[in-house]
Write a protein that holds these residues in place. Structure first.
Motif, PDB file in Angstrom:
ATOM      1  N   MET A 154       7.043  34.291  21.750  1.00 40.00           N
ATOM      2  CA  MET A 154       7.746  34.102  20.472  1.00 40.00           C
ATOM      3  C   MET A 154       6.909  33.426  19.386  1.00 40.00           C
ATOM      4  N   PRO A 155       6.056  32.430  19.697  1.00 41.41           N
ATOM      5  CA  PRO A 155       5.252  31.848  18.622  1.00 41.41           C
ATOM      6  C   PRO A 155       4.326  32.871  17.945  1.00 41.41           C
ATOM      7  N   GLU A 156       3.910  33.897  18.675  1.00 37.05           N
ATOM      8  CA  GLU A 156       3.070  34.941  18.088  1.00 37.05           C
ATOM      9  C   GLU A 156       3.846  35.780  17.079  1.00 37.05           C
ATOM     10  N   MET A 157       5.172  35.733  17.153  1.00 36.87           N
ATOM     11  CA  MET A 157       6.010  36.564  16.292  1.00 36.87           C
ATOM     12  C   MET A 157       6.787  35.740  15.269  1.00 36.87           C
ATOM     13  N   SER A 158       6.446  34.454  15.131  1.00 37.12           N
ATOM     14  CA  SER A 158       7.210  33.557  14.262  1.00 37.12           C
ATOM     15  C   SER A 158       6.273  32.740  13.387  1.00 37.12           C
ATOM     16  N   ASP A 159       6.642  32.573  12.128  1.00 35.28           N
ATOM     17  CA  ASP A 159       5.889  31.673  11.252  1.00 35.28           C
ATOM     18  C   ASP A 159       6.259  30.222  11.519  1.00 35.28           C
ATOM     19  N   GLU A 160       7.467  29.986  12.028  1.00 31.82           N
ATOM     20  CA  GLU A 160       7.968  28.624  12.196  1.00 31.82           C
ATOM     21  C   GLU A 160       7.703  28.065  13.592  1.00 31.82           C
ATOM     22  N   ILE A 216      14.189  36.436  11.563  1.00 33.32           N
ATOM     23  CA  ILE A 216      14.700  37.325  12.609  1.00 33.32           C
ATOM     24  C   ILE A 216      14.252  38.760  12.339  1.00 33.32           C
ATOM     25  N   ARG A 217      14.337  39.200  11.086  1.00 33.51           N
ATOM     26  CA  ARG A 217      13.854  40.550  10.746  1.00 33.51           C
ATOM     27  C   ARG A 217      12.398  40.722  11.168  1.00 33.51           C
ATOM     28  N   GLY A 218      11.585  39.719  10.885  1.00 31.45           N
ATOM     29  CA  GLY A 218      10.176  39.778  11.259  1.00 31.45           C
ATOM     30  C   GLY A 218       9.981  39.805  12.758  1.00 31.45           C
ATOM     31  N   LEU A 270      12.162  40.842  15.065  1.00 27.79           N
ATOM     32  CA  LEU A 270      12.629  42.125  15.593  1.00 27.79           C
ATOM     33  C   LEU A 270      11.619  43.235  15.305  1.00 27.79           C
ATOM     34  N   ALA A 271      11.010  43.213  14.130  1.00 26.83           N
ATOM     35  CA  ALA A 271       9.995  44.226  13.800  1.00 26.83           C
ATOM     36  C   ALA A 271       8.806  44.112  14.752  1.00 26.83           C
ATOM     37  N   GLN A 272       8.408  42.894  15.071  1.00 25.52           N
ATOM     38  CA  GLN A 272       7.277  42.722  15.982  1.00 25.52           C
ATOM     39  C   GLN A 272       7.636  43.104  17.416  1.00 25.52           C
ATOM     40  N   ILE A 273       8.861  42.795  17.842  1.00 31.68           N
ATOM     41  CA  ILE A 273       9.301  43.218  19.179  1.00 31.68           C
ATOM     42  C   ILE A 273       9.300  44.743  19.244  1.00 31.68           C
ATOM     43  N   LYS A 274       9.848  45.376  18.215  1.00 26.90           N
ATOM     44  CA  LYS A 274       9.885  46.843  18.144  1.00 26.90           C
ATOM     45  C   LYS A 274       8.473  47.410  18.258  1.00 26.90           C
ATOM     46  N   GLN A 275       7.549  46.857  17.501  1.00 31.19           N
ATOM     47  CA  GLN A 275       6.173  47.340  17.517  1.00 31.19           C
ATOM     48  C   GLN A 275       5.546  47.164  18.906  1.00 31.19           C
ATOM     49  N   ARG A 276       5.742  46.008  19.522  1.00 32.25           N
ATOM     50  CA  ARG A 276       5.168  45.757  20.859  1.00 32.25           C
ATOM     51  C   ARG A 276       5.707  46.750  21.889  1.00 32.25           C
ATOM     52  N   VAL A 277       7.018  46.982  21.854  1.00 28.87           N
ATOM     53  CA  VAL A 277       7.630  47.875  22.844  1.00 28.87           C
ATOM     54  C   VAL A 277       7.204  49.314  22.603  1.00 28.87           C
ATOM     55  N   GLU A 278       7.238  49.741  21.356  1.00 27.88           N
ATOM     56  CA  GLU A 278       6.959  51.139  21.054  1.00 27.88           C
ATOM     57  C   GLU A 278       5.476  51.487  21.200  1.00 27.88           C
ATOM     58  N   GLN A 279       4.604  50.512  21.124  1.00 29.97           N
ATOM     59  CA  GLN A 279       3.178  50.771  21.288  1.00 29.97           C
ATOM     60  C   GLN A 279       2.711  50.533  22.717  1.00 29.97           C
ATOM     61  N   ALA A 280       3.612  50.099  23.581  1.00 29.86           N
ATOM     62  CA  ALA A 280       3.223  49.821  24.985  1.00 29.86           C
ATOM     63  C   ALA A 280       2.983  51.110  25.747  1.00 29.86           C
TER      64      ALA A 280
END
Length: 169
Positions: free
Chosen positions: A37-43, A155-157, A159-169
Motif C-alpha cells: 500500500m505505501p507504494e500506491m499512496s502519497d500519504e 482512493i481513486r489513485g 484503485l487505479a494502481q491496483i487495477k494496473q498491477r492486476v491487469e499487467q500481471a
C-alpha cells in the motif's frame, strides 16, 4: 464515487469502485498485501506487521506510518476486523471498538473480472482531524469535506494502481 456526512460526529464515509480485468483471487492478492500500500499512496509511508505476524488474518494488527503536508507525520495501529478471502478485507484504525477510521475493500466477480470497491469511514473516535476541528469549530463542515475529497482522490489513485498491477500481471 459516493460520500456521505457533513460533520465528524456523523461518521462521514467515502466509497469509490472500479472494474478490474482479473479474477477476485488475483485482485485479493494485491489488496490484502498491506505492505504494498505505501507504494500506491502519497500519504501512507510504511506498514509494519505487529506481534510477529507476516500477513493478513482476522485480528492481526499492523502499524502504518503516514505523512501529510498540512497534518504532519503520524503513526497509527490498525487491526484487521473483516477478513473473508477473496471477498472482504477491512481494518479499524486504533481501537477496533471505537476506531478513528474504518477501511474496507470489497471484491465482487462481475463481467469476467472483479468489481473492486474501497470504502472508508471517519470516526467515531477522535483523530488528528479532530484537532483541526477543535481549533476552528465554525469550519467543521469544510474541514470534513476537504478531508473526504482528499480520501476520495487517494482512493481513486490506489484503485487505479491496483487495477494496473492486476491487469499487467
Amino acid at each position: 464515487m459516493e460520500w456521505t456526512g457533513a460533520r465528524y460526529a456523523d461518521k462521514p464515509t467515502v466509497q469509490v469502485q472500479t472494474w478490474i480485468d482479473g479474477p477476485p483471487e488475483r485482485v485479493w492478492a494485491v489488496v490484502s498485501d498491506v505492505g504494498l500500500m505505501p507504494e500506491m499512496s502519497d500519504e501512507l509511508q510504511s506498514v509494519t506487521w505487529c506481534d510477529g505476524a507476516t500477513g493478513p488474518a482476522l485480528g492481526v494488527r499492523f502499524v502504518g506510518a503516514s505523512s501529510h503536508e498540512a497534518l504532519g507525520a503520524w503513526s497509527t495501529q490498525s487491526q484487521i476486523v473483516e477478513f473473508e478471502p477473496p471477498r472482504v478485507f477491512g481494518w479499524a484504525v486504533q481501537d477496533p471498538e471505537n476506531p478513528t477510521a474504518l477501511w474496507r475493500f470489497t471484491l465482487q466477480p462481475r463481467d469476467g473480472g472483479t468489481e473492486l470497491t474501497q470504502w472508508m469511514q471517519m470516526g467515531p473516535a477522535r483523530s488528528g482531524l479532530s484537532l483541526a476541528i477543535d481549533r476552528m469549530p465554525d469550519k467543521e463542515q469544510k474541514i470534513v469535506f476537504v478531508r473526504l475529497r482528499e480520501f476520495e482522490n487517494a482512493i481513486r489513485g490506489t484503485l487505479a494502481q491496483i487495477k494496473q498491477r492486476v491487469e499487467q500481471a
